[in-house]
Design a protein around this motif. Sequence first.
Motif, PDB file in Angstrom:
ATOM      1  N   MET A 130       0.797  -1.221   0.000  1.00 12.25           N
ATOM      2  CA  MET A 130       0.000   0.000   0.000  1.00 12.25           C
ATOM      3  C   MET A 130       0.835   1.279   0.000  1.00 12.25           C
ATOM      4  SD  MET A 130      -2.949   0.821   2.791  1.00 12.25           S
ATOM      5  CE  MET A 130      -1.716   1.056   4.088  1.00 12.25           C
ATOM      6  N   ALA A 131       1.840   1.353   0.863  1.00  5.13           N
ATOM      7  CA  ALA A 131       2.675   2.563   0.913  1.00  5.13           C
ATOM      8  C   ALA A 131       3.431   2.750  -0.398  1.00  5.13           C
ATOM      9  CB  ALA A 131       3.650   2.491   2.089  1.00  5.13           C
ATOM     10  N   GLY A 132       3.930   1.640  -0.955  1.00  9.09           N
ATOM     11  CA  GLY A 132       4.588   1.727  -2.247  1.00  9.09           C
ATOM     12  C   GLY A 132       3.639   2.173  -3.337  1.00  9.09           C
ATOM     13  N   GLY A 133       2.399   1.695  -3.293  1.00 15.73           N
ATOM     14  CA  GLY A 133       1.409   2.118  -4.271  1.00 15.73           C
ATOM     15  C   GLY A 133       1.090   3.595  -4.170  1.00 15.73           C
ATOM     16  N   GLN A 134       1.041   4.114  -2.943  1.00 17.67           N
ATOM     17  CA  GLN A 134       0.813   5.548  -2.768  1.00 17.67           C
ATOM     18  C   GLN A 134       1.973   6.345  -3.345  1.00 17.67           C
ATOM     19  OE1 GLN A 134      -1.654   7.271  -2.129  1.00 17.67           O
ATOM     20  NE2 GLN A 134      -1.139   9.183  -1.086  1.00 17.67           N
ATOM     21  N   ALA A 135       3.191   5.847  -3.174  1.00 20.41           N
ATOM     22  CA  ALA A 135       4.352   6.520  -3.764  1.00 20.41           C
ATOM     23  C   ALA A 135       4.260   6.521  -5.287  1.00 20.41           C
ATOM     24  CB  ALA A 135       5.639   5.843  -3.303  1.00 20.41           C
ATOM     25  N   LEU A 136       3.849   5.381  -5.860  1.00 23.21           N
ATOM     26  CA  LEU A 136       3.675   5.316  -7.315  1.00 23.21           C
ATOM     27  C   LEU A 136       2.582   6.269  -7.779  1.00 23.21           C
ATOM     28  CD1 LEU A 136       3.870   1.442  -7.844  1.00 23.21           C
ATOM     29  CD2 LEU A 136       5.606   3.123  -8.521  1.00 23.21           C
ATOM     30  N   ASP A 137       1.517   6.367  -6.987  1.00 22.40           N
ATOM     31  CA  ASP A 137       0.406   7.255  -7.325  1.00 22.40           C
ATOM     32  C   ASP A 137       0.857   8.711  -7.328  1.00 22.40           C
ATOM     33  OD1 ASP A 137      -2.267   7.830  -7.947  1.00 22.40           O
ATOM     34  OD2 ASP A 137      -2.773   8.129  -5.845  1.00 22.40           O
ATOM     35  N   LEU A 138       1.611   9.088  -6.314  1.00 24.16           N
ATOM     36  CA  LEU A 138       2.102  10.467  -6.253  1.00 24.16           C
ATOM     37  C   LEU A 138       3.048  10.763  -7.418  1.00 24.16           C
ATOM     38  CD1 LEU A 138       2.779  10.680  -2.406  1.00 24.16           C
ATOM     39  CD2 LEU A 138       0.976  11.884  -3.660  1.00 24.16           C
ATOM     40  N   ALA A 139       3.877   9.796  -7.752  1.00 24.69           N
ATOM     41  CA  ALA A 139       4.829   9.996  -8.851  1.00 24.69           C
ATOM     42  C   ALA A 139       4.127  10.059 -10.201  1.00 24.69           C
ATOM     43  CB  ALA A 139       5.862   8.866  -8.850  1.00 24.69           C
ATOM     44  N   ALA A 140       2.946   9.445 -10.306  1.00 26.06           N
ATOM     45  CA  ALA A 140       2.218   9.403 -11.575  1.00 26.06           C
ATOM     46  C   ALA A 140       1.370  10.642 -11.817  1.00 26.06           C
ATOM     47  CB  ALA A 140       1.321   8.167 -11.613  1.00 26.06           C
ATOM     48  N   THR A 141       1.248  11.507 -10.824  1.00 22.43           N
ATOM     49  CA  THR A 141       0.409  12.690 -10.969  1.00 22.43           C
ATOM     50  C   THR A 141       0.847  13.512 -12.183  1.00 22.43           C
ATOM     51  OG1 THR A 141       0.010  12.796  -8.592  1.00 22.43           O
ATOM     52  CG2 THR A 141      -0.380  14.810  -9.854  1.00 22.43           C
ATOM     53  N   GLY A 142      -0.107  13.777 -13.056  1.00 21.33           N
ATOM     54  CA  GLY A 142       0.184  14.575 -14.245  1.00 21.33           C
ATOM     55  C   GLY A 142       0.788  13.805 -15.393  1.00 21.33           C
ATOM     56  N   ARG A 143       1.026  12.509 -15.207  1.00 24.39           N
ATOM     57  CA  ARG A 143       1.622  11.686 -16.253  1.00 24.39           C
ATOM     58  C   ARG A 143       0.564  10.772 -16.871  1.00 24.39           C
ATOM     59  NH1 ARG A 143       5.431   8.072 -13.460  1.00 24.39           N
ATOM     60  NH2 ARG A 143       5.664   7.211 -15.556  1.00 24.39           N
TER      61      ARG A 143
END
Length: 305
Positions: A163-176
């Motif tokens: 879950m925490a890793g997924g949130q990091a991926l989600d934040l990194a994907a913002t705008g992409r």
Amino acid sequence: MSNPSSRTPTERLEQRLPAYRDRVEDSLARFLPAPDTLPMRLHEAMRYAVLGSGKRLRPVLVYATGEALGAPAEALDRPACAVELIHAYSLVHDDLPCMDDDDLRRGRPTCHKAYDEATAVLVGDALQSLAFRILAEAPSAVPAEARAEMVARLATAAGSHGMAGGQALDLAATGRTLDLAQLEDLHIHKTGALIRASVMLGALCARAPDRQDLDALDRYAKSIGLAFQIQDDILDVEGTTEALGKTSGADARLDKATYPGLLGMQEARTRGRELVERALDSLEGLGDSADCLRDLARYIMERSS
């Protein structure tokens, strides 16, 4: 009186869900620290973040899976509460200004709005540690080896490989713009990992669960985890703030990668239905005892909140 077999999955679940939800609500209220014990503000905020609302999908999956494999209900209470506490902690932290910056959750102010940001951070920390404490102290009806595996599975689901890793991926994907494989990888971690853990924890409460059944249940859980996220993305576009209990349109406001944004609304629905069928196929060998799990899979793409 209507024929039970003619009811929709949602109607059948509405007959069963109150008992599951009441059971986990009572258990959560018992395990959470009392609001009149020090530090009182923190304990009050913990109870605010957890009690009285929410779909309780994850604990329901614990109960439904355990019962499908013959586990006693009393052995399922602690795992059901543990996954809900991890989920609640994640919502408290996701809503913070440094994450999704939301003001509304489950129809009322988010924890950092009702209290303050520092308290909300501590609430998340304390809920996470409480989840592992109550799981480690599971009753003797669950063998020590199974308890250790449950702790390990929940830790993996909550951490950087879940879950925490997924949130990091989600934040990194913002705008992409992501492709489908990247989007599903993100949500296998962010949303799917805890749903898979819920099913596995329920299964591990059964005496000597069959490896073939565990593998089938894991495939089921992976499929419904993705379907759940697809419907969440759809509801963020089509639902209202009042019905959802959280701010609708938040994904677009934050420029998040979503299934409707990538596939279009109709194709996203089609993908969700395909995942539900895949989940149902996974349960073929489990017989009638898994009917609640089947109804939950169908309900995921029918729900309106």
